[in-house]
Design an enzyme around this catalytic site. Structure first.
Site, mmCIF file in Angstrom:
data_model
loop_
_atom_site.group_PDB
_atom_site.id
_atom_site.type_symbol
_atom_site.label_atom_id
_atom_site.label_comp_id
_atom_site.label_asym_id
_atom_site.label_seq_id
_atom_site.Cartn_x
_atom_site.Cartn_y
_atom_site.Cartn_z
ATOM 1 C CB CYS A 110 16.542 -115.090 66.676
ATOM 2 S SG CYS A 110 17.212 -115.863 68.094
ATOM 3 C CG HIS A 208 20.687 -112.393 66.548
ATOM 4 N ND1 HIS A 208 19.414 -111.840 66.940
ATOM 5 C CD2 HIS A 208 20.560 -113.527 67.109
ATOM 6 C CE1 HIS A 208 18.969 -112.615 67.636
ATOM 7 N NE2 HIS A 208 19.535 -113.627 67.563
ATOM 8 C CD GLU A 210 19.122 -108.743 65.158
ATOM 9 O OE1 GLU A 210 19.051 -109.519 64.107
ATOM 10 O OE2 GLU A 210 19.018 -109.449 66.337
#
Ligand code: MN
Length: 231
Positions: A110, A208, A210
């Protein structure tokens, strides 16, 4: 063999707090690394101790956060910006230059892909809507769901770490516009937004993973690649 150490840099917000989404740290653990969470030096402190410590780690993960100060890529603000912090920018840019020079692997997510672009001499779209992109890239309420497709170049690292359905989440209003010489674009969204860049032991992702890997283990792939490189 000790576990590879991964440097992660926290944001300096909200006021009087440091912040880092737990997903980055948890993904480093899940991929077998020892995450090392570092704070940028406060304003006025020299960067050398910080940069030295980063390069003593085995890899650098550049995480999400506010917008990079447009001054870092030679522009003035031309759109509404979010949580600009030149102190964090300066620390992460110095850490990135030093890590690349030392040959450490770097994973940028990001804000991190955007930082990689700026560190390479590139520029950003300050606001995707203002720049005419029509896709749904700001889907914060659906951050744990996949919301748009990306097309990765055949044979790229991005193609290797992207699930076969090619679907990702998306929580960004800025994106990479141009890149310096050491990076190439390897994935784009349907409306033409750059979603992955790569270089020698360097991977940047605009989505993203994660926030997806704990419910869909395929999204641990970028972290596995990164930790393998750091080992
Ligand atoms: Mn997106």
């Amino acid at each position: 063999m000790p576990a590879p150490t991964i440097a992660l840099v926290v944001g300096r917000e909200p006021e009087l707090r440091y912040s880092l989404h737990r997903g980055y740290v948890d993904a480093a653990w899940a991929a077998g690394a020892m995450p090392v969470v570092l704070a940028p030096p406060p304003p006025g402190e020299p960067l050398d101790r910080f940069v030295e410590y980063v390069t003593s780690c085995d890899g650098l993960m550049l995480t999400g956060g506010g917008d990079i100060d447009p001054g870092a890529y030679g522009e003035v603000p031309s759109a509404p910006l979010m949580s600009v912090d030149p102190t964090r920018d300066a620390a992460e840019l110095a850490a990135t230059h030093a890590a690349l020079e030392a040959g450490l692997p770097v994973l940028g997510i990001c804000r991190g892909i955007q930082l990689l672009a700026v560190a390479s001499g590139g520029t950003l779209h300050q606001d995707l809507g203002a720049a005419g992109f029509t896709g749904h890239h700001w889907e914060e309420e659906r951050q744990h769901e996949t919301v748009h497709l990306v097309e990765a170049s055949a044979g790229s690292l991005a193609a290797a770490v992207l699930p076969t359905d090619r679907l990702v989440n998306s929580i960004h209003h800025q994106a990479v516009k141009t890149l310096g010489a050491d990076l190439v674009t390897t994935a784009v969204s349907e409306d033409g937004v750059i979603e992955a860049v790569e270089g020698d032991r360097v991977l940047g992702l605009q989505w993203h993973p994660e926030r997806l890997f704990s419910t869909d283990a395929r999204h641990l792939a970028p972290f596995r690649w990164f930790v393998e490189q750091a080992a």
